[in-house]
Write a protein that holds these residues in place. Structure first.
Motif, mmCIF file in Angstrom:
data_model
loop_
_atom_site.group_PDB
_atom_site.id
_atom_site.type_symbol
_atom_site.label_atom_id
_atom_site.label_comp_id
_atom_site.label_asym_id
_atom_site.label_seq_id
_atom_site.Cartn_x
_atom_site.Cartn_y
_atom_site.Cartn_z
ATOM 1 N N LEU A 172 0.854 -1.180 0.000
ATOM 2 C CA LEU A 172 0.000 0.000 0.000
ATOM 3 C C LEU A 172 0.892 1.233 0.000
ATOM 4 C CD1 LEU A 172 -3.161 0.468 0.295
ATOM 5 C CD2 LEU A 172 -2.660 0.980 2.684
ATOM 6 N N ASP A 173 0.696 2.098 -0.985
ATOM 7 C CA ASP A 173 1.522 3.309 -1.107
ATOM 8 C C ASP A 173 3.009 2.974 -1.175
ATOM 9 O OD1 ASP A 173 -0.771 4.845 -1.001
ATOM 10 O OD2 ASP A 173 -0.663 5.102 1.162
ATOM 11 N N GLY A 174 3.320 1.854 -1.813
ATOM 12 C CA GLY A 174 4.714 1.474 -1.992
ATOM 13 C C GLY A 174 5.341 0.822 -0.783
ATOM 14 N N LYS A 175 4.561 0.607 0.287
ATOM 15 C CA LYS A 175 5.099 0.002 1.505
ATOM 16 C C LYS A 175 4.397 -1.321 1.785
ATOM 17 C CE LYS A 175 6.193 4.481 3.609
ATOM 18 N NZ LYS A 175 5.940 5.382 4.760
ATOM 19 N N LYS A 176 5.152 -2.272 2.302
ATOM 20 C CA LYS A 176 4.600 -3.578 2.629
ATOM 21 C C LYS A 176 4.040 -3.560 4.044
ATOM 22 C CE LYS A 176 5.789 -8.514 2.458
ATOM 23 N NZ LYS A 176 6.897 -9.478 2.316
ATOM 24 N N LEU A 177 2.799 -3.995 4.181
ATOM 25 C CA LEU A 177 2.118 -4.009 5.461
ATOM 26 C C LEU A 177 1.747 -5.448 5.809
ATOM 27 C CD1 LEU A 177 0.845 -2.199 7.692
ATOM 28 C CD2 LEU A 177 -1.256 -2.208 6.336
ATOM 29 N N ASP A 178 2.345 -5.986 6.862
ATOM 30 C CA ASP A 178 2.089 -7.364 7.276
ATOM 31 C C ASP A 178 0.909 -7.417 8.241
ATOM 32 O OD1 ASP A 178 4.354 -8.361 5.871
ATOM 33 O OD2 ASP A 178 5.646 -7.689 7.505
ATOM 34 N N PHE A 179 0.138 -8.493 8.171
ATOM 35 C CA PHE A 179 -0.951 -8.680 9.115
ATOM 36 C C PHE A 179 -1.021 -10.142 9.543
ATOM 37 C CE2 PHE A 179 -2.926 -9.530 5.006
ATOM 38 C CZ PHE A 179 -3.657 -10.683 5.256
ATOM 39 N N LYS A 180 -1.555 -10.347 10.736
ATOM 40 C CA LYS A 180 -1.758 -11.691 11.262
ATOM 41 C C LYS A 180 -3.099 -11.712 11.982
ATOM 42 C CE LYS A 180 0.329 -15.211 14.265
ATOM 43 N NZ LYS A 180 1.452 -15.522 15.180
ATOM 44 N N SER A 181 -3.921 -12.696 11.681
ATOM 45 C CA SER A 181 -5.262 -12.775 12.265
ATOM 46 C C SER A 181 -5.178 -12.981 13.785
ATOM 47 C CB SER A 181 -6.025 -13.926 11.643
ATOM 48 O OG SER A 181 -6.102 -13.757 10.247
ATOM 49 N N PRO A 182 -6.183 -12.452 14.510
ATOM 50 C CA PRO A 182 -7.322 -11.673 14.019
ATOM 51 C C PRO A 182 -6.927 -10.215 13.769
ATOM 52 C CG PRO A 182 -7.490 -11.985 16.391
ATOM 53 C CD PRO A 182 -6.288 -12.749 15.960
ATOM 54 N N ALA A 183 -7.327 -9.712 12.617
ATOM 55 C CA ALA A 183 -6.985 -8.340 12.237
ATOM 56 C C ALA A 183 -8.002 -7.827 11.234
ATOM 57 C CB ALA A 183 -5.575 -8.275 11.652
ATOM 58 N N ILE A 184 -8.065 -6.501 11.126
ATOM 59 C CA ILE A 184 -9.027 -5.841 10.233
ATOM 60 C C ILE A 184 -8.277 -4.843 9.364
ATOM 61 C CG2 ILE A 184 -11.136 -4.444 10.142
ATOM 62 C CD1 ILE A 184 -11.719 -5.484 13.025
ATOM 63 N N VAL A 185 -8.585 -4.822 8.084
ATOM 64 C CA VAL A 185 -8.016 -3.846 7.151
ATOM 65 C C VAL A 185 -9.156 -2.966 6.646
ATOM 66 C CG1 VAL A 185 -6.885 -3.510 4.917
ATOM 67 C CG2 VAL A 185 -6.079 -5.297 6.471
ATOM 68 N N LEU A 186 -8.969 -1.642 6.701
ATOM 69 C CA LEU A 186 -10.026 -0.692 6.378
ATOM 70 C C LEU A 186 -9.560 0.228 5.255
ATOM 71 C CD1 LEU A 186 -9.447 -0.527 9.865
ATOM 72 C CD2 LEU A 186 -11.908 -0.285 9.576
ATOM 73 N N LEU A 187 -10.211 0.162 4.109
ATOM 74 C CA LEU A 187 -9.763 0.901 2.939
ATOM 75 C C LEU A 187 -10.851 1.811 2.386
ATOM 76 C CD1 LEU A 187 -7.872 -1.934 1.007
ATOM 77 C CD2 LEU A 187 -6.890 -0.191 2.509
ATOM 78 N N PRO A 188 -10.533 3.093 2.152
ATOM 79 C CA PRO A 188 -11.476 4.000 1.498
ATOM 80 C C PRO A 188 -11.475 3.749 -0.007
ATOM 81 C CG PRO A 188 -9.422 5.134 1.912
ATOM 82 C CD PRO A 188 -9.274 3.757 2.494
ATOM 83 N N PRO A 189 -12.369 4.364 -0.750
ATOM 84 C CA PRO A 189 -12.388 4.179 -2.212
ATOM 85 C C PRO A 189 -11.085 4.644 -2.864
ATOM 86 C CG PRO A 189 -14.426 5.199 -1.446
ATOM 87 C CD PRO A 189 -13.490 5.201 -0.284
ATOM 88 N N ALA A 190 -10.784 4.023 -3.999
ATOM 89 C CA ALA A 190 -9.657 4.418 -4.860
ATOM 90 C C ALA A 190 -8.305 4.289 -4.168
ATOM 91 C CB ALA A 190 -9.849 5.847 -5.383
ATOM 92 N N ARG A 191 -8.161 3.368 -3.243
ATOM 93 C CA ARG A 191 -6.869 3.150 -2.571
ATOM 94 C C ARG A 191 -6.195 1.944 -3.225
ATOM 95 N NH1 ARG A 191 -5.068 4.552 2.837
ATOM 96 N NH2 ARG A 191 -2.833 4.890 2.517
ATOM 97 N N PRO A 192 -5.215 2.152 -4.083
ATOM 98 C CA PRO A 192 -4.548 1.028 -4.769
ATOM 99 C C PRO A 192 -3.842 0.117 -3.778
ATOM 100 C CG PRO A 192 -3.990 3.149 -5.766
ATOM 101 C CD PRO A 192 -4.641 3.443 -4.471
ATOM 102 N N ARG A 193 -3.943 -1.175 -4.040
ATOM 103 C CA ARG A 193 -3.265 -2.134 -3.181
ATOM 104 C C ARG A 193 -2.884 -3.377 -3.982
ATOM 105 N NH1 ARG A 193 -8.717 -3.287 -2.103
ATOM 106 N NH2 ARG A 193 -8.792 -1.039 -2.357
ATOM 107 N N GLN A 194 -1.973 -4.147 -3.410
ATOM 108 C CA GLN A 194 -1.552 -5.411 -4.009
ATOM 109 C C GLN A 194 -1.333 -6.401 -2.872
ATOM 110 O OE1 GLN A 194 1.884 -5.034 -6.468
ATOM 111 N NE2 GLN A 194 1.583 -6.963 -7.507
ATOM 112 N N TRP A 195 -2.047 -7.517 -2.902
ATOM 113 C CA TRP A 195 -1.951 -8.500 -1.839
ATOM 114 C C TRP A 195 -0.800 -9.470 -2.080
ATOM 115 C CZ3 TRP A 195 -4.893 -7.586 2.307
ATOM 116 C CH2 TRP A 195 -6.052 -6.810 2.152
ATOM 117 N N VAL A 196 -0.125 -9.854 -1.009
ATOM 118 C CA VAL A 196 0.968 -10.819 -1.075
ATOM 119 C C VAL A 196 0.611 -11.950 -0.112
ATOM 120 C CG1 VAL A 196 3.447 -11.197 -0.843
ATOM 121 C CG2 VAL A 196 2.589 -8.932 -1.494
ATOM 122 N N LEU A 197 0.071 -13.040 -0.662
ATOM 123 C CA LEU A 197 -0.452 -14.114 0.173
ATOM 124 C C LEU A 197 0.047 -15.470 -0.302
ATOM 125 C CD1 LEU A 197 -4.157 -12.894 0.134
ATOM 126 C CD2 LEU A 197 -2.523 -12.524 1.980
#
Length: 286
Positions: free
Chosen positions: A55-80
């Motif tokens: 997101l915005d050129g930065k890698k953001l790691d997450f581990k459940s339980p977790a919530i991701v909240l995105l407004p419209p037009a926010r480009p992202r790329q998932w790495v799973l």
């Protein structure tokens, strides 16, 4: 860049909110490797599993339980490595704004308009259970629509967003005032409307009919930074979206955002991000 748009008539009559398990949409959204964005608000509730997103050129790691909240037009790329167990709720802004007759309500939520804290909310299993039950109530109501379902769904979503905002502000030690100064909310709204042609504090102070010193004071009280910095942050975010969501040239974007020359746009962008606009766009293309 792939764009997703809301399916208003998925259930026959127009409905501007939806709730589902990620497994119900194979091959779309989070299971895609390509960069993409949506025209609506999205909230991902990760029940099991882990992964990352760019997101915005930065890698953001997450581990459940977790919530991701995105407004419209926010480009992202998932790495799973695998698709996590996840529930989603998506909605159009007007679904809540029309109900509350408050077009600033979504601006009151820290997680949709905050560039300083990540759009990630770690939660406890107990808290996730609360959200999980509320999501199931929303999902059940959508699957069994009746004449008064719109009102009940708005009430459910309103409850969900307020509780999420409380957890988010506590997580990142924010002020947590959901009903903060209306002038600041108007300022944020004006930024989104006019950032292409207006990038000076005095211009927004005039639109708000206040002294620029007063605007700076309000910004520092609420956000801890002056109005110029907030304008610059909004300008950079908007330009990032243009780079990732369109095929416009660097020159086209620079003139559209009122830069006197493309070199000035490149200089500002590189100073603030460490990358040229072309290199930032290339990160996602690669």
């Amino acid at each position: 860049m792939i764009h997703f748009h809301f399916q208003k008539y998925k259930y026959g009559k127009e409905l501007l909110v939806d709730c589902f398990n990620l497994s119900e949409i194979p091959g779309q959204s989070i299971s895609m490797k390509e960069p993409h964005a949506a025209s609506f608000y999205e909230i991902f509730f990760f029940l099991k599993g882990s992964g990352s997103m760019v997101l915005d050129g930065k890698k953001l790691d997450f581990k459940s339980p977790a919530i991701v909240l995105l407004p419209p037009a926010r480009p992202r790329q998932w790495v799973l490595k695998s698709v996590p167990e996840c529930m989603m709720i998506i909605f159009e802004g007007e679904f809540m704004e029309a109900f509350l007759k408050d077009h600033l309500f979504l601006n009151r939520l820290y997680f949709f308009g905050n560039y300083d804290s990540p759009p990630l909310l770690p939660v406890t299993n107990k808290n996730m259970q609360y959200f999980h039950e509320l999501l199931h109530a929303i999902k059940k109501e959508i699957r069994n629509l009746s004449e008064d379902s719109q009102q009940l769904l708005r009430a459910y979503l309103y409850q969900l967003l307020i509780v999420l905002n409380r957890h988010y502000t506590a997580c990142y030690n924010l002020k947590g005032n959901l009903y903060r100064n209306t002038d600041i909310l108007k300022f944020k709204e004006l930024l989104r409307q006019h950032i292409r042609e207006k990038q000076k504090v005095a211009e927004y102070a005039e639109l708000l009919r206040m002294n620029r010193n007063r605007l700076n004071q309000l910004c520092k009280e609420v956000f801890g930074k002056d109005a110029h910095t907030i304008i610059r942050d909004e300008l950079l975010q908007s330009c990032k979206n243009e780079l990732l969501l369109t095929t416009k040239t660097i020159a086209e974007i620079s003139y559209e955002y009122n830069f006197s020359a493309p070199s000035n746009f490149v200089r500002l962008f590189k100073t603030q991000t460490g990358l040229s606009p072309a290199a930032y766009r290339g990160q996602y293309a690669n």
